[in-house]
Write an enzyme that holds these catalytic residues in place. Structure first.
Site, PDB file in Angstrom:
ATOM      1  N   THR A   1       0.792  -1.157   0.105  1.00 59.01           N
ATOM      2  CA  THR A   1       0.056   0.120  -0.115  1.00 59.01           C
ATOM      3  C   THR A   1       0.959   1.215   0.130  1.00 59.01           C
ATOM      4  O   THR A   1       0.285   2.354  -0.543  1.00 59.01           O
ATOM      5  CB  THR A   1      -1.026   0.084   1.244  1.00 59.01           C
ATOM      6  OG1 THR A   1      -0.190  -0.109   2.546  1.00 59.01           O
ATOM      7  CG2 THR A   1      -1.940  -1.017   0.987  1.00 59.01           C
TER       8      THR A   1
ATOM      9  N   TYR B   1       1.887  11.701   6.564  1.00 57.14           N
ATOM     10  CA  TYR B   1       2.660  11.186   5.764  1.00 57.14           C
ATOM     11  C   TYR B   1       3.786  11.882   4.921  1.00 57.14           C
ATOM     12  O   TYR B   1       4.678  11.290   4.447  1.00 57.14           O
ATOM     13  CB  TYR B   1       1.799  10.551   4.549  1.00 57.14           C
ATOM     14  CG  TYR B   1       1.096   9.186   5.128  1.00 57.14           C
ATOM     15  CD1 TYR B   1       1.677   8.047   5.094  1.00 57.14           C
ATOM     16  CD2 TYR B   1       0.062   9.239   5.562  1.00 57.14           C
ATOM     17  CE1 TYR B   1       1.633   6.800   5.581  1.00 57.14           C
ATOM     18  CE2 TYR B   1      -0.631   7.749   6.316  1.00 57.14           C
ATOM     19  CZ  TYR B   1       0.224   6.870   6.250  1.00 57.14           C
ATOM     20  OH  TYR B   1      -0.263   5.657   6.767  1.00 57.14           O
TER      21      TYR B   1
ATOM     22  N   VAL C   1      -3.253   5.516   0.827  1.00 57.41           N
ATOM     23  CA  VAL C   1      -4.512   5.162   0.971  1.00 57.41           C
ATOM     24  C   VAL C   1      -4.869   3.845   1.026  1.00 57.41           C
ATOM     25  O   VAL C   1      -5.359   3.105   0.214  1.00 57.41           O
ATOM     26  CB  VAL C   1      -5.633   5.749  -0.102  1.00 57.41           C
ATOM     27  CG1 VAL C   1      -5.655   7.476  -0.164  1.00 57.41           C
ATOM     28  CG2 VAL C   1      -4.912   5.326  -1.504  1.00 57.41           C
ATOM     29  N   HIS C   2      -4.321   3.318   2.216  1.00 59.13           N
ATOM     30  CA  HIS C   2      -4.009   1.892   2.435  1.00 59.13           C
ATOM     31  C   HIS C   2      -5.452   1.028   2.139  1.00 59.13           C
ATOM     32  O   HIS C   2      -5.511   0.127   1.512  1.00 59.13           O
ATOM     33  CB  HIS C   2      -3.888   1.603   4.077  1.00 59.13           C
ATOM     34  CG  HIS C   2      -2.446   2.187   4.458  1.00 59.13           C
ATOM     35  ND1 HIS C   2      -1.277   1.708   4.302  1.00 59.13           N
ATOM     36  CD2 HIS C   2      -2.313   3.263   4.961  1.00 59.13           C
ATOM     37  CE1 HIS C   2      -0.277   2.397   4.785  1.00 59.13           C
ATOM     38  NE2 HIS C   2      -0.996   3.268   5.423  1.00 59.13           N
ATOM     39  N   ASP C   3      -6.227   1.602   2.885  1.00 60.42           N
ATOM     40  CA  ASP C   3      -7.646   0.671   2.930  1.00 60.42           C
ATOM     41  C   ASP C   3      -8.509   0.829   1.464  1.00 60.42           C
ATOM     42  O   ASP C   3      -9.134  -0.093   1.059  1.00 60.42           O
ATOM     43  CB  ASP C   3      -8.696   1.283   3.764  1.00 60.42           C
ATOM     44  CG  ASP C   3      -8.077   0.988   5.416  1.00 60.42           C
ATOM     45  OD1 ASP C   3      -7.287   0.310   5.380  1.00 60.42           O
ATOM     46  OD2 ASP C   3      -8.623   1.677   6.357  1.00 60.42           O
TER      47      ASP C   3
END
Length: 321
Positions: A196, A230, A241-243
């Site tokens: 990610t 970040y 935007v990991h998710d």
């Protein structure tokens, strides 16, 4: 082909992008959203989830509150230093109030009810701590046969972010994560932060998204605290935007390239607590050491990064459902 999808979440700025991605996608049947403690306390994650659905015009989607703490040990630290104290950079109140009330049942009950009622297999995207999912599999084992796969944002094969060893979602409830990932009941795809981070988007990407309309502008407005964090983590002006990366894979299987490997989670109280241990050795070597038949998960290891960012942008810039 439409994807039947449930999101289990702890919003969270990146969760906000993930929820909007699913809510705005016309090839997704978003059956429900369940909430869990994590980035901020359960009361805030639940309120944030409902408001984000309202932003996207999706008051048709039921929301139920779930676990307020891990299965065994208390949660040592929330992530307000990343997401802001309300989970959305202090701007949660800028989102519309939902017209739909919370479901009168808990998250695990809603998950079980939605799975029982579904006319076909359902994908679940757990993008917070795995407490609700572990409880579901333990209390309602029949539900496993209705789950097509779990697409989980969590874990780190290299270094972590909450500790040197552990990624936040897995570290928040290692016992639940081990139960889900090593239990073998349901096919799992694990989307770790190793990947990610590589899918990060720039501040310019966010500004361009904001110019597309009210949803894009609202999402970009939630990012200041997250962006500040970040800048330190990435060394440049952007966010991870990991998710949303995990939800992209949930919506469109094959978006991420995966490799299958046995996965375990370190549940000790030592410095490795919450570490995700993926056995990436060759199968022949695993066979020789007696571990070849251990339950395995698909580990997301690569993606066409520009294509993925374009997919996210196109879906998040939609204005009508």
């Amino acid at each position: 082909m439409r994807t039947r999808l449930i999101i289990d979440t702890d919003p969270g700025v990146d969760d906000a992008f993930a929820i909007a991605l699913a809510a705005l996608s016309d090839d997704v049947d978003l059956l429900g959203v369940t909430t869990v403690f994590g980035n901020v306390p359960l009361s805030a994650t639940t309120r944030n989830a409902s408001r984000l659905l309202a932003l996207c015009g999706r008051d048709d989607v039921p929301v139920a509150a779930g676990a307020a703490r891990p299965l065994v040990h208390r949660h040592p630290r929330e992530a307000g230093y990343v997401h802001g104290l309300d989970g959305l950079s202090g701007r949660a109140a800028s989102l519309p109030e939902p017209s739909r009330e919370l479901e009168p049942v808990d998250a695990v009950t809603l998950l079980a009810n939605l799975l029982d009622a579904a006319e076909g297999p359902v994908t679940i995207a757990p993008i917070g701590p795995l407490t609700n999912i572990a409880a579901l599999l333990a209390a309602h084992p029949r539900c496993a046969e209705k789950i097509d796969r779990l697409v989980i944002m969590g874990g780190a094969i290299g270094h972590g972010n909450s500790t040197a060893a552990a990624e936040f979602n897995i570290w928040s409830d290692p016992e639940a994560a081990h139960r889900v990932l090593a239990g073998g009941e349901v096919p799992c795809v694990l989307v770790p932060m190793d990947l990610t981070y590589r899918c990060a988007v720039s501040a310019e990407w966010l500004s361009t998204l904001a110019a597309t309309g009210p949803v894009g502008a609202a999402l970009e407005a939630l990012t200041p605290d997250y962006l500040d964090h970040y800048r330190k983590a990435l060394g440049w002006d952007g966010i991870v935007v990991h998710d949303a990366v995990a939800v992209a894979e949930a919506i469109r299987p094959g978006t991420l390239r995966t490799e299958r490997a046995p996965v375990a989670v370190e549940c000790s109280q030592g410095p490795g607590r919450g570490a995700t241990i993926a056995d990436l050795r060759r199968r022949e070597l695993r066979e020789e050491t007696g571990t070849a038949e251990a339950p395995s998960a698909g580990i997301a290891v690569d993606a066409e990064l520009d294509k993925l960012r374009d997919f996210l942008f196109e879906r998040l810039s939609r204005h009508e459902n």
